[in-house]
Design a protein around this motif. Structure first.
Motif, PDB file in Angstrom:
ATOM      1  N   GLY A 157       0.801  -1.216   0.000  1.00 28.12           N
ATOM      2  CA  GLY A 157       0.000   0.000   0.000  1.00 28.12           C
ATOM      3  C   GLY A 157       0.834   1.266   0.000  1.00 28.12           C
ATOM      4  O   GLY A 157       0.289   2.375  -0.039  1.00 28.12           O
ATOM      5  N   GLY A 158       2.158   1.102   0.007  1.00 27.46           N
ATOM      6  CA  GLY A 158       3.027   2.275  -0.055  1.00 27.46           C
ATOM      7  C   GLY A 158       3.898   2.419   1.180  1.00 27.46           C
ATOM      8  O   GLY A 158       3.628   1.830   2.234  1.00 27.46           O
ATOM      9  N   ASP A 159       4.943   3.193   1.037  1.00 30.47           N
ATOM     10  CA  ASP A 159       5.916   3.381   2.107  1.00 30.47           C
ATOM     11  C   ASP A 159       6.253   4.868   2.248  1.00 30.47           C
ATOM     12  O   ASP A 159       7.347   5.313   1.900  1.00 30.47           O
ATOM     13  N   PRO A 160       5.303   5.647   2.770  1.00 27.19           N
ATOM     14  CA  PRO A 160       5.553   7.093   2.876  1.00 27.19           C
ATOM     15  C   PRO A 160       6.748   7.458   3.749  1.00 27.19           C
ATOM     16  O   PRO A 160       7.500   8.375   3.419  1.00 27.19           O
ATOM     17  N   SER A 161       6.952   6.738   4.847  1.00 23.38           N
ATOM     18  CA  SER A 161       8.086   7.066   5.712  1.00 23.38           C
ATOM     19  C   SER A 161       9.404   6.711   5.036  1.00 23.38           C
ATOM     20  O   SER A 161      10.396   7.431   5.163  1.00 23.38           O
ATOM     21  N   GLY A 162       9.428   5.608   4.298  1.00 20.09           N
ATOM     22  CA  GLY A 162      10.634   5.241   3.563  1.00 20.09           C
ATOM     23  C   GLY A 162      10.947   6.235   2.459  1.00 20.09           C
ATOM     24  O   GLY A 162      12.110   6.617   2.250  1.00 20.09           O
ATOM     25  N   THR A 163       9.900   6.669   1.751  1.00 19.39           N
ATOM     26  CA  THR A 163      10.089   7.673   0.701  1.00 19.39           C
ATOM     27  C   THR A 163      10.596   8.978   1.288  1.00 19.39           C
ATOM     28  O   THR A 163      11.483   9.629   0.727  1.00 19.39           O
ATOM     29  N   ALA A 164      10.032   9.354   2.437  1.00 18.03           N
ATOM     30  CA  ALA A 164      10.474  10.592   3.100  1.00 18.03           C
ATOM     31  C   ALA A 164      11.924  10.479   3.553  1.00 18.03           C
ATOM     32  O   ALA A 164      12.683  11.454   3.478  1.00 18.03           O
ATOM     33  N   SER A 165      12.325   9.299   4.025  1.00 11.77           N
ATOM     34  CA  SER A 165      13.705   9.091   4.462  1.00 11.77           C
ATOM     35  C   SER A 165      14.677   9.260   3.302  1.00 11.77           C
ATOM     36  O   SER A 165      15.741   9.893   3.447  1.00 11.77           O
ATOM     37  N   THR A 166      14.318   8.710   2.135  1.00 10.95           N
ATOM     38  CA  THR A 166      15.162   8.876   0.946  1.00 10.95           C
ATOM     39  C   THR A 166      15.264  10.343   0.558  1.00 10.95           C
ATOM     40  O   THR A 166      16.352  10.843   0.239  1.00 10.95           O
ATOM     41  N   ALA A 167      14.134  11.039   0.578  1.00 14.19           N
ATOM     42  CA  ALA A 167      14.127  12.458   0.223  1.00 14.19           C
ATOM     43  C   ALA A 167      14.982  13.269   1.187  1.00 14.19           C
ATOM     44  O   ALA A 167      15.712  14.182   0.772  1.00 14.19           O
ATOM     45  N   LEU A 168      14.907  12.950   2.480  1.00 19.06           N
ATOM     46  CA  LEU A 168      15.731  13.656   3.476  1.00 19.06           C
ATOM     47  C   LEU A 168      17.208  13.456   3.189  1.00 19.06           C
ATOM     48  O   LEU A 168      17.999  14.400   3.269  1.00 19.06           O
ATOM     49  N   ALA A 169      17.577  12.223   2.862  1.00 19.78           N
ATOM     50  CA  ALA A 169      18.986  11.937   2.585  1.00 19.78           C
ATOM     51  C   ALA A 169      19.477  12.712   1.374  1.00 19.78           C
ATOM     52  O   ALA A 169      20.600  13.223   1.364  1.00 19.78           O
ATOM     53  N   CYS A 170      18.629  12.810   0.354  1.00 17.06           N
ATOM     54  CA  CYS A 170      19.041  13.506  -0.869  1.00 17.06           C
ATOM     55  C   CYS A 170      19.021  15.019  -0.702  1.00 17.06           C
ATOM     56  O   CYS A 170      19.781  15.726  -1.358  1.00 17.06           O
ATOM     57  N   LEU A 171      18.158  15.516   0.170  1.00 20.81           N
ATOM     58  CA  LEU A 171      18.064  16.958   0.382  1.00 20.81           C
ATOM     59  C   LEU A 171      19.100  17.465   1.372  1.00 20.81           C
ATOM     60  O   LEU A 171      19.711  18.515   1.166  1.00 20.81           O
ATOM     61  N   ALA A 172      19.299  16.732   2.449  1.00 15.45           N
ATOM     62  CA  ALA A 172      20.149  17.259   3.518  1.00 15.45           C
ATOM     63  C   ALA A 172      21.051  16.202   4.133  1.00 15.45           C
ATOM     64  O   ALA A 172      21.687  16.457   5.161  1.00 15.45           O
ATOM     65  N   GLY A 173      21.124  15.032   3.511  1.00 12.22           N
ATOM     66  CA  GLY A 173      21.922  13.964   4.078  1.00 12.22           C
ATOM     67  C   GLY A 173      23.336  13.931   3.539  1.00 12.22           C
ATOM     68  O   GLY A 173      23.781  14.838   2.830  1.00 12.22           O
ATOM     69  N   ASP A 174      24.046  12.873   3.855  1.00 11.95           N
ATOM     70  CA  ASP A 174      25.443  12.711   3.469  1.00 11.95           C
ATOM     71  C   ASP A 174      25.544  11.479   2.577  1.00 11.95           C
ATOM     72  O   ASP A 174      25.825  10.378   3.049  1.00 11.95           O
ATOM     73  N   LEU A 175      25.285  11.632   1.299  1.00 10.58           N
ATOM     74  CA  LEU A 175      25.258  10.504   0.378  1.00 10.58           C
ATOM     75  C   LEU A 175      26.639   9.901   0.157  1.00 10.58           C
ATOM     76  O   LEU A 175      26.744   8.741  -0.243  1.00 10.58           O
ATOM     77  N   LEU A 176      27.689  10.660   0.412  1.00 12.83           N
ATOM     78  CA  LEU A 176      29.046  10.151   0.235  1.00 12.83           C
ATOM     79  C   LEU A 176      29.510   9.307   1.421  1.00 12.83           C
ATOM     80  O   LEU A 176      30.488   8.567   1.306  1.00 12.83           O
ATOM     81  N   ASP A 177      28.817   9.413   2.537  1.00  9.24           N
ATOM     82  CA  ASP A 177      29.216   8.665   3.730  1.00  9.24           C
ATOM     83  C   ASP A 177      27.985   8.132   4.454  1.00  9.24           C
ATOM     84  O   ASP A 177      27.912   8.117   5.682  1.00  9.24           O
ATOM     85  N   TYR A 178      27.012   7.693   3.682  1.00  7.13           N
ATOM     86  CA  TYR A 178      25.696   7.303   4.210  1.00  7.13           C
ATOM     87  C   TYR A 178      25.800   6.146   5.201  1.00  7.13           C
ATOM     88  O   TYR A 178      25.137   6.135   6.231  1.00  7.13           O
ATOM     89  N   ASP A 179      26.620   5.148   4.890  1.00  7.84           N
ATOM     90  CA  ASP A 179      26.751   3.971   5.748  1.00  7.84           C
ATOM     91  C   ASP A 179      28.117   3.869   6.411  1.00  7.84           C
ATOM     92  O   ASP A 179      28.485   2.812   6.940  1.00  7.84           O
ATOM     93  N   HIS A 180      28.878   4.955   6.364  1.00  6.44           N
ATOM     94  CA  HIS A 180      30.191   5.010   7.032  1.00  6.44           C
ATOM     95  C   HIS A 180      31.117   3.866   6.611  1.00  6.44           C
ATOM     96  O   HIS A 180      31.777   3.237   7.448  1.00  6.44           O
ATOM     97  N   LEU A 181      31.176   3.623   5.317  1.00  3.53           N
ATOM     98  CA  LEU A 181      32.126   2.643   4.783  1.00  3.53           C
ATOM     99  C   LEU A 181      33.464   3.335   4.515  1.00  3.53           C
ATOM    100  O   LEU A 181      33.498   4.540   4.300  1.00  3.53           O
TER     101      LEU A 181
END
Length: 399
Positions: A157-181
């Motif tokens: 039926g959809g994943d609004p919180s998951g979609t919002a989490s992705t959007a947050l990461a792309c808007l204000a997150g750290d995509l170069l160090d997302y999982d601290h690898l």
């Protein structure tokens, strides 16, 4: 309507029913199961022999907007009517006009005795989209955080919180160090290098001067290297060759050289040579030699992997590496960490099935996420494929 006469109630109910029929016959919005999309792109699915004209499509939009507006006027306290109108305005590109209706709708949904979590969750997500498109970035971020906090996941039926989490990461997150690898590499290259000569001696890293031949210091491939080093607490400076001789140097100097005719790769197959690199780590510095910028990227990743993060020291030794296969990657959905994971595992492509915009969900935020993630791959010379699982892989696997 409280206080209204029976005749008024009957007239109102009749008119609302008429408007409901108008909306059913002129459905519109993101997604592909509505008249606005189907009549134009898939007329057979809409029971038509030919696609509608641009004018007919515009009429669908105008009828839909007018019906939504009238419902809000007739029953101003109905939160769902306000939400439908807000979504319609946003879809039509009237983002600023939609915001007051979103605010009213969300407030009304929250005030209900039995909160409809699904309607509220998707309403907040749509509100964040409109806020972002209207230039209200901070408001959009706040709404996205609220949506994530709600922890709303509805399966198919959809994943609004998951979609919002992705959007947050792309808007204000750290995509170069997302999982601290990288995490557990044993201070050695990963995957295992084709040839490696490691010592048990380490050189301390407090700061590193990076010089380069054949690629600029601001090349996007350096971005993930710089970000990781920053997390390690190791200062990185990119200096030109002339400046490297004139200025005081850091305790450790790394030189990156892109040499198309590098002798070390002469016997390799063309696809192997394209991504091959040689990295030598010495006590006073190191050198990465590669035939292309792509190989230089993998050399930089190996540099990061050979660091003992507990003491910020790099293992001394020599690595000569190249790929066994031309294409290496993994199957993905819509994960903000896909770029970091691919790079740190020396994969050159990702197959994104079921990405955030699939099903014609090109909302402003979804489009921004798609473009942001895509740019990371393209700028680094990597490939990201987009598809829809049900229309590609599933058909191939299940016939």
């Amino acid at each position: 309507v409280a206080g209204a006469a029976d005749a008024e109630k009957q007239a109102l109910a009749a008119r609302l029913k008429e408007l409901d029929e108008v909306l059913k016959a002129n459905s519109m919005g993101y997604g592909n199961w509505n008249d606005y999309y189907l009549r134009y792109y898939c007329p057979n699915e809409a029971g038509r022999k030919e696609m509608c004209t641009e004018q007919e499509r515009e009429e669908i939009k105008e009828k839909h907007l007018a019906a939504c507006a009238e419902r809000v006027k007739l029953v101003p306290d109905n939160a769902r009517f306000a939400l439908d109108y807000a979504k319609a305005l946003s879809f039509a590109g009237r983002y600023a006009d939609s915001l007051p209706h979103f605010e009213k709708a969300v407030a009304g949904l929250r005030a209900e005795k039995r909160i409809d979590a699904k309607t509220l969750a998707f309403g907040l997500l749509a509100q964040a989209d409109a806020q972002f498109a209207a230039g209200q970035r901070e408001a959009s971020l706040a709404t996205l955080r609220e949506t994530v906090k709600g922890n709303w996941h509805f399966g198919r039926g959809g994943d609004p919180s998951g979609t919002a989490s992705t959007a947050l990461a792309c808007l204000a997150g750290d995509l170069l160090d997302y999982d601290h690898l990288p995490r557990h590499t044993g201070a050695k290259a990963y995957p295992d290098a084709q040839k490696a000569d490691y010592s048990e001696t380490f050189a301390p890293l407090t700061s590193v001067d990076v010089t380069a031949d054949g690629m600029d210091g601001d090349d996007p491939r350096f971005a993930i290297f710089d970000r990781k080093m920053k997390r390690f607490g190791i200062e990185v400076s990119h200096v030109g060759r002339l400046a490297s001789w004139l200025l005081p140097s850091a305790p450790y100097r790394l030189h990156v050289a892109v040499v198309p005719d590098e002798p070390a790769f002469a016997d390799l197959k063309p696809f192997q040579r394209r991504e091959a690199y040689r990295f030598e780590s010495r006590a006073d510095g190191g050198e990465i030699r590669a035939a292309t910028k792509q190989g230089a990227l993998w050399g930089l990743v190996t540099f990061l992997q050979m660091i003992d993060q507990e003491r910020n020291a790099i293992r001394l030794g020599t690595v000569l590496d190249w790929p066994d296969t031309a294409e290496r990657g993994f199957l993905d959905g819509s994960w903000p960490g896909n770029y970091e994971y691919a790079v740190m595992n020396k994969m050159n492509n990702v197959d994104s099935q079921g990405h955030c915009c699939w099903g014609n969900n090109y909302t402003p935020l979804n489009r921004h996420c798609l473009e942001t993630l895509t740019k990371l791959f393209v700028d680094s010379g990597l490939t990201i494929y987009y598809g829809i699982y049900d229309l590609t892989i599933a058909l191939a696997v299940h016939g």
